[in-house]
Structures are given as C-alpha cells and as structure tokens.
Motif scaffolding. Structure first.
Motif, short mmCIF file in Angstrom:
data_model
loop_
_atom_site.label_atom_id
_atom_site.label_comp_id
_atom_site.label_asym_id
_atom_site.label_seq_id
_atom_site.Cartn_x
_atom_site.Cartn_y
_atom_site.Cartn_z
N LEU A 13 66.99 54.45 44.95
CA LEU A 13 65.72 53.84 45.34
C LEU A 13 64.75 54.88 45.89
N GLU A 14 65.25 55.83 46.66
CA GLU A 14 64.39 56.89 47.20
C GLU A 14 63.82 57.76 46.09
N LEU A 28 60.39 50.24 46.64
CA LEU A 28 60.08 49.99 48.05
C LEU A 28 60.69 48.68 48.51
N GLN A 29 60.55 47.65 47.73
CA GLN A 29 61.13 46.36 48.09
C GLN A 29 62.65 46.46 48.18
N GLY A 30 63.26 47.25 47.30
CA GLY A 30 64.70 47.47 47.36
C GLY A 30 65.13 48.18 48.62
N LEU A 31 64.38 49.22 49.00
CA LEU A 31 64.70 49.94 50.25
C LEU A 31 64.54 49.03 51.46
N GLU A 32 63.50 48.24 51.44
CA GLU A 32 63.27 47.33 52.56
C GLU A 32 64.41 46.32 52.68
N VAL A 49 68.45 54.62 55.67
CA VAL A 49 67.39 53.90 54.95
C VAL A 49 66.08 53.99 55.72
N ALA A 50 66.16 53.80 57.04
CA ALA A 50 64.95 53.90 57.87
C ALA A 50 64.34 55.30 57.79
N GLU A 51 65.18 56.32 57.73
CA GLU A 51 64.69 57.69 57.60
C GLU A 51 63.89 57.87 56.31
N GLY A 52 64.37 57.27 55.22
CA GLY A 52 63.65 57.36 53.96
C GLY A 52 62.28 56.69 54.05
N LEU A 53 62.26 55.49 54.61
CA LEU A 53 60.99 54.78 54.78
C LEU A 53 60.06 55.55 55.72
N PHE A 54 60.64 56.12 56.77
CA PHE A 54 59.87 56.93 57.73
C PHE A 54 59.26 58.15 57.02
N PHE A 55 60.07 58.82 56.21
CA PHE A 55 59.60 60.01 55.49
C PHE A 55 58.40 59.66 54.61
N PHE A 56 58.54 58.62 53.80
CA PHE A 56 57.44 58.24 52.92
C PHE A 56 56.26 57.70 53.73
N LEU A 77 55.04 52.09 55.72
CA LEU A 77 54.82 51.78 57.13
C LEU A 77 54.85 50.27 57.37
N ARG A 78 54.23 49.52 56.48
CA ARG A 78 54.26 48.06 56.61
C ARG A 78 55.70 47.55 56.54
#
Length: 103
Positions: A13-14, A28-32, A49-56, A77-78
């Motif tokens: 997903l990343e 993005l929906q998959g990571l969330e 997973v949070a680190e990936g979302l944080f990075f992007f 971020l959302r």
C-alpha cells in the motif's frame, strides 16, 4: 505474529501511494483501514502504518510540492486525524507523539 501478516500489505500500500501523488487510488483508504484494524488488534503494526501516513502527510510542509503532492499529503493528514479522533485511548505513545508533532 500479527505484525508479520500486515507487513506485506502495508508495504504494498505504501508503494502504491508513493506512486499516486494525487491519492486517487485505493492505497490511502487501504492504509487507513489497516491502521484502524491495527489500533484494535496489534499496536506494533499500528506504529508502522501510522509512520507511513505521517511520512506522506508531512509532505504538506515541504516547499515546492506540486499540487498533486499536496493532495496526497492533505489526504494522509485527514486520515491520520480522522482515526486519531476516534481512537485516542488505543493509540501508542509513539503515535500520539506523531500527532503532537504535526499539530
């Protein structure tokens, strides 16, 4: 080991999200959703997973980002804040620190 099950999915997903600056794919929906599941069942994978979302998501603070990169960043971020709002009691200290850093 629960984190071993989520790792290949998270990595795929990343990679998909990295190639989708406009965040139009399902990555993005998959990571969330993966983060949401890991918040309930496996805290260590949740940190990854949070680190990936944080990075992007942190891309929004970088200069000279094209509009498409800003879209991916703001969408991430959302996703972070949407999940954090409903899961503060299950978030790890590491995840909380990421949220504080962003604010």
């Amino acid at each position: 080991n629960g984190s071993m099950l989520g790792e290949p999915v998270r990595t795929a997903l990343e990679f998909a999200l990295a190639s989708d600056a406009g965040a139009r794919s399902d990555a993005l929906q998959g990571l969330e959703r993966l983060w949401n599941l890991s918040l309930r069942y496996d805290g260590t994978e949740g940190d990854r997973v949070a680190e990936g979302l944080f990075f992007f998501g942190s891309e929004v603070f970088h200069e000279l980002q094209p509009t498409t990169g800003q879209r991916r960043a703001s969408s991430c971020l959302r996703a972070l804040f949407r999940n954090a709002a409903g899961s503060l009691e299950t978030m790890s200290v590491r995840q909380l620190h990421m949220m504080v850093y962003l604010t």
